[in-house]
Scaffold this active site. Structure first.
Site, PDB file in Angstrom:
ATOM      1  N   HIS A  27      40.354  37.869  34.412  1.00  0.00           N
ATOM      2  CA  HIS A  27      41.423  36.963  34.827  1.00  0.00           C
ATOM      3  C   HIS A  27      42.152  37.508  36.052  1.00  0.00           C
ATOM      4  CE1 HIS A  27      40.615  36.390  30.558  1.00  0.00           C
ATOM      5  NE2 HIS A  27      41.066  35.161  30.675  1.00  0.00           N
ATOM      6  N   HIS A 465      52.598  26.911  -3.303  1.00  0.00           N
ATOM      7  CA  HIS A 465      53.160  28.249  -3.320  1.00  0.00           C
ATOM      8  C   HIS A 465      52.276  29.265  -4.042  1.00  0.00           C
ATOM      9  CE1 HIS A 465      56.574  26.243  -1.714  1.00  0.00           C
ATOM     10  NE2 HIS A 465      57.429  27.242  -1.907  1.00  0.00           N
TER      11      HIS A 465
END
Ligand SMILES: Cc1ncc(C[n+]2csc(CCOP(=O)(O)OP(=O)(O)O)c2C)c(N)n1
Ligand SMILES: [Mg+2]
Length: 655
Positions: A27, A465
């Site tokens: 990059h 949960h």
């Protein structure tokens, strides 16, 4: 002749574009765009000494935009760190080089944290800033007084975790944290206007931050902005307007420079544009000398600090803490002995709190916390007062409902050193923390995850949960120790082992529901081997049951029924499969071996993977569906995890 700042910055640009070109991957845009800002940061603001990369009072520099790794590699090389060498940079992204695709803390000194997953470097830096303020409060300005500097891109600011990190840093008033935003209005897909219309400075201001902006290619303006940030008592965002790929005449300002080599032609054109008339990987002597002189400046501040440390009354304790060594002491032994004398029937989350009472009183290094579940995770103890903006000496952080932010901040604290972070939420929400847990493991950061409500045993809150696949999926993560203790004694041992695991994170999976004691013998830390024989068969062994956590007492119940039916049964408690896997063959065979013996696993979660211990002909009892909302006892019956349901299956299988 003095070298211009532009020329110094162009050295970064040249190294970045040439290294990416040589690797034909990487990059170039970000390092080329941020070269000017980075030059000012390293020359006039950052406190560092390349000759002593781990000096405790150095500023921490975090390249949150990790894809721009060539920026930090160039800076480390130019300022005179031992590594990377120029050869390392030539070998950017190759196996032999510490200049990996994204910066990795284990490869290079000066890389404080592994970055690449956008947003996490920033959130990790928040933890570094917390650790700094805390240690400052404990040891004073003479030993601890440094800043955390971050370079972050549009992506780091757009990620959800940014909201958590910004909220936490603003609330804690971390004025020692300065985030430099590479405001280039470009991401991979193109202009940021494709995907966002957020008023970023307004969001930061609303969270208690100071925001300043500058032209990221005007050295004086950059200096002004960084100076204002440094002086402001709030955390600062420095918005630097930059041009991505600055210097590449045909591609700059576009996403084309983001993540691919510029190409031979464009690299050549950039050399002309920048007036950089040198071969790849060649830095003219005057420019190199200027960079090295800049790098050498920090030696003075470092030497002065060493002198203060040498004369300091707390020197030994400070050095112990920064080395991450545990103090000598018998607090844990004494606590284990007290448990053996009077074994309590408690949930392991409660047992964890009891162990923490002993640990926190004896170990000043711990900083606990919870993502708004303090009373459920049982993470707060009597000796730990809150760490707040008004009092950083506290050792308990109210993270708010910011699981991912908490986990990333804990990485930063562990990497900063001097503190041992632990934090809690429900085990099911490790999914929210997971990307940071992975970086704890990858970075060898000692972070302790206190994850309670570890199965259907939590009951009425229901399947949203109730963890099912979580324990097994965390066990698949390299370098993560997962502990699922069965009672108070095992919980205390697992806590001690997690603290000792200096080179990686641990997850404690703890119950909501009360559990009967199963262990009485504290002559050895049996959990140390990951698994041990809790009960031996009477007479001929026909069955081995391996169980963890809340299912160990169930396994003992099943074993009792099997013994009544004349089937000799061993019960193995396996609180940590990773530690068991590290044992020698003799130990493993002793626990799990034997011809014609039926091996059974019981764990109230995914059975996936248990066949590793029980073999193809074994029996794996668990839950391979989502749970349900009901009282815990009803759920264990519903899912067949009772002695009455299990014993007949084993007897049937033995036929
Ligand atoms: C969590 C995460 N998602 C996606 C990516 C892939 N990725 C790397 S860079 C990037 C764009 C980042 O844009 P910006 O931060 O503006 O960087 P710039 O293009 O300006 O260098 C993306 C999507 C990543 N590294 N991490
Ligand atoms: Mg960008």
């Amino acid at each position: 002749m003095t070298v211009s700042e532009k020329a110094m910055a162009n050295a970064i640009r040249a190294l970045a574009m040439d290294a990416v070109q040589a690797a034909n991957s990487g990059h170039p845009g970000m390092p080329m765009g941020m070269a000017d800002v980075a030059t000012v940061l390293f020359s006039d603001f950052l406190k560092f000494d390349p000759a002593a990369p781990n000096w405790a009072d150095r500023d921490r520099f975090v390249l949150s935009a990790g894809h721009g790794s060539m920026l930090i590699y160039a800076l480390l090389h130019l300022t005179g760190y031992e590594r990377p060498t120029m050869q390392d940079i030539r070998d950017f992204r190759q196996l032999s080089s510490p200049c990996a695709g994204h910066p990795e803390n284990l490869h290079l000194e000066g890389v404080e944290t592994t970055t690449g997953p956008l947003g996490q470097g920033f959130a990790t830096a928040v933890g570094m800033a917390v650790a700094e303020r805390h240690l400052n409060a404990v040891f004073g300005d003479d030993l601890v007084d440094h800043k955390t500097w971050v370079i972050a891109g549009d992506g780091c600011l757009m990620e959800g975790i940014n909201h958590e990190a910004v909220g936490l840093a603003g609330h804690l008033g971390l004025g020692n944290l300065n985030v430099i935003w590479d405001n280039n209005s470009i991401t991979i897909d193109g202009g940021t206007d494709l995907s966002t219309s957020e008023d970023i400075p307004a969001r930061y201001r609303a969270s208690g931050w100071h925001v300043v902006s500058c032209n990221g290619h005007d050295f004086d303006d950059i200096r002004r902005a960084l100076g204002e940030a440094e002086a402001d008592p709030r955390p600062s965002l420095i918005a630097c307007e930059t041009i991505i790929g600055y210097g590449a005449p045909n591609k700059q300002g576009t996403a084309a420079t983001h993540g691919a080599a510029l190409g031979e032609e464009e690299v050549k054109a950039a050399r002309v544009e920048l007036g950089w008339d040198h071969n790849p990987f060649e830095i003219p002597e005057d420019i190199m000398t200027s960079w090295r002189q800049l790098g050498a400046r920090g030696a003075t501040a470092h030497a002065e600090w060493q002198a203060r440390l040498a004369a300091h009354g707390d020197r030994e304790e400070f050095e112990r803490r920064m080395a991450g060594d545990l103090p000598d002491g018998s607090a844990m032994q004494d606590y284990l002995a007290s448990l053996a004398a009077d074994p309590p029937k408690v949930a392991t989350r409660k047992a964890s709190e009891m162990a923490l009472e002993a640990i926190n009183a004896a170990l000043p290094d711990t900083i606990g916390g919870s993502a708004d579940l303090t009373g459920s995770n049982n993470t707060k103890t009597s000796t730990t007062k809150p760490l707040t903006k008004e009092d950083y000496s506290g050792r308990y952080i109210y993270y708010g409902i910011r699981e991912f932010g908490m986990a990333a901040a804990m990485n930063g604290m562990a990497l900063h050193g001097g503190v041992i972070p632990y934090g809690g939420t429900f085990l099911v929400f490790t999914d929210y923390c997971r990307a940071a847990m992975r970086l704890s493991a990858l970075q060898q950061a000692r972070v302790i995850y206190v994850m309670t409500h570890d199965s259907i045993g939590l009951g009425e809150d229901g399947p949203t949960h109730q963890p099912v696949e979580h324990v097994q999926s965390l066990r698949t993560m390299p370098n993560m120790l997962v502990f699922r203790p069965a009672d108070a004694i095992e919980t205390a041992e697992c806590w001690a082992l997690a603290l000792k695991h200096k080179t990686g994170p641990s997850t404690l999976a703890l119950t909501r529901q009360g559990l009967p004691p199963v262990r009485h013998d504290v002559s050895a830390i049996h959990c140390e081997k990951g698994a041990y024989r809790l009960k031996a068969a009477n007479g001929e062994k026909r069955v081995i049951i391996v169980a963890t956590g809340s299912e160990v007492s169930l396994a003992l119940g099943v074993a009792a029924q099997l013994e009544d039916a004349g089937k000799g049964t061993d019960v193995i408690s396996m609180p940590c499969t990773e530690l068991f896997d590290q044992q020698d063959d003799a130990y493993k065979s002793d626990l799990l071996g034997g011809e014609g013996v039926l091996r059974v696993s019981i764990e109230a979660g995914a059975t996936f993977g248990w066949e590793r211990y029980t073999g193809r002909d074994g029996l794996n009892l668990g839950i391979d569906s989502f749970g349900a909302s009901a009282p815990a006892g009803d759920l264990f019956a519903h899912f067949g995890l009772t002695a009455e349901a299990i014993t007949p299956q084993i007897i049937e299988k033995l036929r």
